[in-house]
Design a protein around this motif. Structure first.
Motif, PDB file in Angstrom:
ATOM      1  N   CYS A 274       0.858  -1.191   0.000  1.00 19.07           N
ATOM      2  CA  CYS A 274       0.000   0.000   0.000  1.00 19.07           C
ATOM      3  C   CYS A 274       0.894   1.240   0.000  1.00 19.07           C
ATOM      4  O   CYS A 274       0.974   1.978   0.986  1.00 19.07           O
ATOM      5  CB  CYS A 274      -0.925  -0.013   1.212  1.00 19.07           C
ATOM      6  SG  CYS A 274      -2.185  -1.296   1.157  1.00 19.07           S
ATOM      7  N   ASP A 279      -4.418   4.314  -0.479  1.00 25.10           N
ATOM      8  CA  ASP A 279      -4.401   2.863  -0.242  1.00 25.10           C
ATOM      9  C   ASP A 279      -4.797   2.608   1.206  1.00 25.10           C
ATOM     10  O   ASP A 279      -4.304   3.270   2.129  1.00 25.10           O
ATOM     11  CB  ASP A 279      -3.007   2.284  -0.488  1.00 25.10           C
ATOM     12  CG  ASP A 279      -2.658   2.207  -1.972  1.00 25.10           C
ATOM     13  OD1 ASP A 279      -3.542   2.465  -2.806  1.00 25.10           O
ATOM     14  OD2 ASP A 279      -1.497   1.867  -2.286  1.00 25.10           O
ATOM     15  N   THR A 422      -8.194   4.271  -3.008  1.00 26.19           N
ATOM     16  CA  THR A 422      -7.707   3.631  -4.229  1.00 26.19           C
ATOM     17  C   THR A 422      -7.841   2.115  -4.193  1.00 26.19           C
ATOM     18  O   THR A 422      -8.210   1.488  -5.175  1.00 26.19           O
ATOM     19  CB  THR A 422      -6.236   4.003  -4.486  1.00 26.19           C
ATOM     20  OG1 THR A 422      -5.487   3.795  -3.279  1.00 26.19           O
ATOM     21  CG2 THR A 422      -6.101   5.459  -4.898  1.00 26.19           C
ATOM     22  N   LYS A 423      -7.548   1.503  -3.039  1.00 24.20           N
ATOM     23  CA  LYS A 423      -7.731   0.058  -2.894  1.00 24.20           C
ATOM     24  C   LYS A 423      -7.847  -0.272  -1.413  1.00 24.20           C
ATOM     25  O   LYS A 423      -7.420   0.509  -0.552  1.00 24.20           O
ATOM     26  CB  LYS A 423      -6.573  -0.718  -3.521  1.00 24.20           C
ATOM     27  CG  LYS A 423      -5.230  -0.562  -2.815  1.00 24.20           C
ATOM     28  CD  LYS A 423      -4.146  -1.369  -3.535  1.00 24.20           C
ATOM     29  CE  LYS A 423      -2.784  -1.212  -2.850  1.00 24.20           C
ATOM     30  NZ  LYS A 423      -1.701  -1.870  -3.590  1.00 24.20           N
ATOM     31  N   ARG A 425      -7.115  -3.551   1.176  1.00 26.37           N
ATOM     32  CA  ARG A 425      -6.587  -4.897   1.371  1.00 26.37           C
ATOM     33  C   ARG A 425      -6.673  -5.258   2.851  1.00 26.37           C
ATOM     34  O   ARG A 425      -6.534  -4.389   3.722  1.00 26.37           O
ATOM     35  CB  ARG A 425      -5.144  -4.998   0.872  1.00 26.37           C
ATOM     36  CG  ARG A 425      -5.036  -4.817  -0.654  1.00 26.37           C
ATOM     37  CD  ARG A 425      -3.628  -5.039  -1.144  1.00 26.37           C
ATOM     38  NE  ARG A 425      -3.177  -6.414  -0.964  1.00 26.37           N
ATOM     39  CZ  ARG A 425      -3.366  -7.393  -1.851  1.00 26.37           C
ATOM     40  NH1 ARG A 425      -4.020  -7.150  -2.976  1.00 26.37           N
ATOM     41  NH2 ARG A 425      -2.905  -8.607  -1.622  1.00 26.37           N
ATOM     42  N   ARG A 446     -17.388  -1.380  -1.548  1.00 27.04           N
ATOM     43  CA  ARG A 446     -16.099  -1.408  -2.239  1.00 27.04           C
ATOM     44  C   ARG A 446     -15.531  -2.821  -2.251  1.00 27.04           C
ATOM     45  O   ARG A 446     -15.791  -3.628  -1.357  1.00 27.04           O
ATOM     46  CB  ARG A 446     -15.077  -0.497  -1.522  1.00 27.04           C
ATOM     47  CG  ARG A 446     -15.384   0.982  -1.548  1.00 27.04           C
ATOM     48  CD  ARG A 446     -15.223   1.543  -2.935  1.00 27.04           C
ATOM     49  NE  ARG A 446     -13.887   1.347  -3.469  1.00 27.04           N
ATOM     50  CZ  ARG A 446     -12.983   2.320  -3.622  1.00 27.04           C
ATOM     51  NH1 ARG A 446     -13.268   3.539  -3.229  1.00 27.04           N
ATOM     52  NH2 ARG A 446     -11.810   2.066  -4.158  1.00 27.04           N
ATOM     53  N   LYS A 447     -14.746  -3.101  -3.275  1.00 30.99           N
ATOM     54  CA  LYS A 447     -14.035  -4.379  -3.346  1.00 30.99           C
ATOM     55  C   LYS A 447     -13.003  -4.462  -2.235  1.00 30.99           C
ATOM     56  O   LYS A 447     -12.283  -3.496  -1.964  1.00 30.99           O
ATOM     57  CB  LYS A 447     -13.337  -4.503  -4.710  1.00 30.99           C
ATOM     58  CG  LYS A 447     -12.494  -5.761  -4.874  1.00 30.99           C
ATOM     59  CD  LYS A 447     -11.943  -5.859  -6.281  1.00 30.99           C
ATOM     60  CE  LYS A 447     -10.867  -4.818  -6.531  1.00 30.99           C
ATOM     61  NZ  LYS A 447     -10.264  -4.938  -7.874  1.00 30.99           N
ATOM     62  N   THR A 449      -9.835  -6.969  -0.865  1.00 33.74           N
ATOM     63  CA  THR A 449      -8.960  -8.050  -1.327  1.00 33.74           C
ATOM     64  C   THR A 449      -8.207  -8.683  -0.171  1.00 33.74           C
ATOM     65  O   THR A 449      -7.614  -7.989   0.654  1.00 33.74           O
ATOM     66  CB  THR A 449      -7.937  -7.515  -2.355  1.00 33.74           C
ATOM     67  OG1 THR A 449      -8.647  -6.869  -3.422  1.00 33.74           O
ATOM     68  CG2 THR A 449      -7.085  -8.632  -2.934  1.00 33.74           C
ATOM     69  N   THR A 484      -3.019 -13.109  -4.305  1.00 36.31           N
ATOM     70  CA  THR A 484      -4.373 -12.857  -3.805  1.00 36.31           C
ATOM     71  C   THR A 484      -5.104 -14.165  -3.594  1.00 36.31           C
ATOM     72  O   THR A 484      -5.108 -15.035  -4.466  1.00 36.31           O
ATOM     73  CB  THR A 484      -5.160 -11.977  -4.799  1.00 36.31           C
ATOM     74  OG1 THR A 484      -4.520 -10.703  -4.890  1.00 36.31           O
ATOM     75  CG2 THR A 484      -6.602 -11.789  -4.343  1.00 36.31           C
ATOM     76  N   GLU A 496     -15.691  -2.608 -11.770  1.00 37.49           N
ATOM     77  CA  GLU A 496     -14.596  -2.023 -10.997  1.00 37.49           C
ATOM     78  C   GLU A 496     -14.651  -2.431  -9.522  1.00 37.49           C
ATOM     79  O   GLU A 496     -13.762  -2.108  -8.744  1.00 37.49           O
ATOM     80  CB  GLU A 496     -14.619  -0.482 -11.080  1.00 37.49           C
ATOM     81  CG  GLU A 496     -14.036   0.080 -12.372  1.00 37.49           C
ATOM     82  CD  GLU A 496     -15.012  -0.040 -13.530  1.00 37.49           C
ATOM     83  OE1 GLU A 496     -16.230   0.127 -13.297  1.00 37.49           O
ATOM     84  OE2 GLU A 496     -14.559  -0.319 -14.660  1.00 37.49           O
TER      85      GLU A 496
END
Length: 525
Positions: A274, A279, A422-423, A425, A446-447, A449, A484, A496
């Protein structure tokens, strides 16, 4: 690549041996060690338990001798499990639980007392009085308006927590006054022991999480030390996260091993790669630690998010805004000890076996409530029990509470930082629970991971140590090594991985928040 333990004149002849990076993570309930190869694959592992001590209500301690014994055990065990020799270890990285500290005799290395855990509550009343101190906060606010220094604004707004060392250290200042005293969190004490008393140091990420460190000036805060009558001389030297901290004494492992990184749980942020602004990393172990990368700017919060240093490597300083919930894994372990289930792996299926929690709400606050409510006097509670309530309903309510606290922290982070995400995790043992992760993704919209290996603090410490010796060359190389396990998409997500946040849980969330309010300020002074 060279052996750390080979004589200088023989190293070049021995480069045909495979070499590895070793990383140890000292958590709240376990100590883990992994041996990593160049592909960041785990070649050997060993784990030992950490047994917390509860000498009085609200007191949480750990035996320094047991921490040291566990550390030595897992290092030797992991190297043996990998089927390699100590001389094949190129570097050692260490990550530790945050803000758990002791003080010890500088000459003998003997601790004055047990480690006082980050979960310890003995300073709760002092924390509350400081948070209510208008004199201190108004004075700092006035200084901010006069100087426009953001660190003074941050100090005037900061919400103190029992997790901050300052208040728990005030409780033991009688031992400090005896002189010849060293202060240190677990990383500092281990380093002191590993180098036979030659090095008294920590890194910026560990220092910044203590509440005694000025993350704006990047030094120990003389102001906070003076408030609890502590001399700066007892504190360790603060070094970069990636730094040559010296080598282990040869008498410990048979060969000297270079100690090339030390970090707080923020190491998981590095392990998850990240590296960019926005992140987000969520580590769910004994507690939950949610961090967002704010790059070169420490974040000033009014709701209890704390500005910490993610890492300092070379001249680069990366800051994180952090929120935490102290009792994530603790709540699940408690439920297991009550025999609500036998195997943690069964909990996700149990939660899915019922359509809802039958109106049961669980508040996971064995150690009080952290951001955004910040109530050290809150209690853990189960509400809404009925004759129809089953074990599955209870388990679902407990797992829901973990996701609900995640959602509270996420909403606070969005509202306060205003940084586009942005992501996201996740890592840590509790992230292996599919029910918790799917509900978290649904609530976030949101996704989310999850990596293949969940011990990201360990991997982050290994990555920093490996970069320091050239075992790995660049961060881009590290990104390619990421693996992952599963991506959790919110229901109704676009390609997305985003969608509007789930409205299905709004009534359940409202009931849970009502239970939360009833659990607050339960324990009176």
């Amino acid at each position: 690549m060279l052996y750390s333990g080979a004589p200088p004149d023989s190293r070049e002849k021995e480069t045909h041996f495979e070499v590895f990076v070793l990383a140890v993570d000292v958590g709240t309930t376990s100590i883990r060690c992994h041996v990593y190869d160049k592909e960041a694959q785990i070649r050997g592992s060993c784990t030992d338990k950490v047994v917390p001590l509860y000498p009085e209500v609200g007191h949480v301690e750990m035996d320094p001798g047991e921490i040291w014994r566990g550390f030595i055990t897992v290092v030797k065990g992991a190297v043996q499990d990998a089927g390699v020799q100590m001389r094949q270890i190129e570097a050692l990285g260490i990550s530790t639980q945050r803000a758990t500290f002791t003080t010890w005799d500088r000459k003998t290395g003997v601790p004055f007392h047990n480690f006082i855990s980050w979960q310890d509550q003995r300073a709760a009343d002092l924390v509350k009085s400081w948070n209510r101190s208008c004199t201190m906060k108004v004075s700092l606010c006035l200084l901010y308006f006069l100087t426009r220094q953001k660190r003074l604004l941050a100090a005037s707004l900061i919400v103190f927590s029992t997790q901050h060392v300052t208040f728990r250290l005030a409780w033991v200042r009688q031992a400090v006054a005896e002189g010849k005293c060293c202060f240190g969190t677990i990383d500092t004490w281990l380093l002191f022991k590993l180098t036979k008393g030659q090095v008294h140091a920590t890194d910026y990420s560990n220092a910044s999480a203590t509440g005694i460190f000025d993350s704006y000036q990047m030094c120990w805060s003389g102001f906070l030390c003076s408030l609890v009558s502590l001399p700066l001389s007892i504190f360790p030297k603060v070094e970069n996260t990636g730094h040559d901290f010296g080598s282990t004494d040869p008498s410990i492992f048979g060969v000297p091993i270079p100690i090339m990184s030390m970090a707080d749980q923020q190491a998981a942020m590095f392990g998850e790669c990240c590296f960019d602004v926005g992140d987000v990393k969520i580590t769910m172990g004994t507690g939950t630690f949610m961090n967002i990368n704010t790059e070169s700017k420490p974040h000033t919060s009014v709701a209890g998010l704390y500005p910490v240093v993610g890492w300092k490597i070379g001249s680069e300083v990366v800051y994180l805004a952090e929120g935490n919930a102290a009792d994530t894994g603790t709540a699940i372990k408690w439920a297991q000890e009550l025999e609500l289930f036998s195997d943690v792996k069964d909990t996700s299926a149990m939660a899915y076996s019922v359509s809802d929690s039958d109106g049961v709400c669980f508040v996971p606050s064995f150690s009080g409530l952290q951001a955004p409510l910040n109530d050290p006097k809150a209690c853990a509670s189960l509400m809404g029990l009925k004759p129809s309530t089953t074990k599955s309903h209870l388990v679902r309510a407990i797992l829901e509470s973990v996701a609900f606290r995640n959602n509270q922290l996420y909403e606070t982070m969005l509202r306060e930082t205003r940084i586009p995400i942005t992501k996201i995790r996740v890592d840590g043992g509790v992230s292996s629970n599919d029910f918790v992760m799917q509900l978290t993704a649904d609530l976030f919209g949101r996704k989310v991971t999850r990596p293949q290996h969940l011990e990201m603090s360990c991997l982050g410490a290994a990555f920093v140590a490996g970069l320091g010796i050239g075992y790995w060359r660049t961060r881009e190389e590290l990104k390619k090594l990421q693996s992952t396990d599963k991506m959790f998409l919110p229901r109704g997500a676009n390609k997305e991985g985003a969608c509007s946040r789930s409205r299905e849980y709004i009534p359940v969330l409202q009931s849970w928040e009502r239970a939360l309010r009833r659990s607050m300020n339960w324990y009176k002074p």
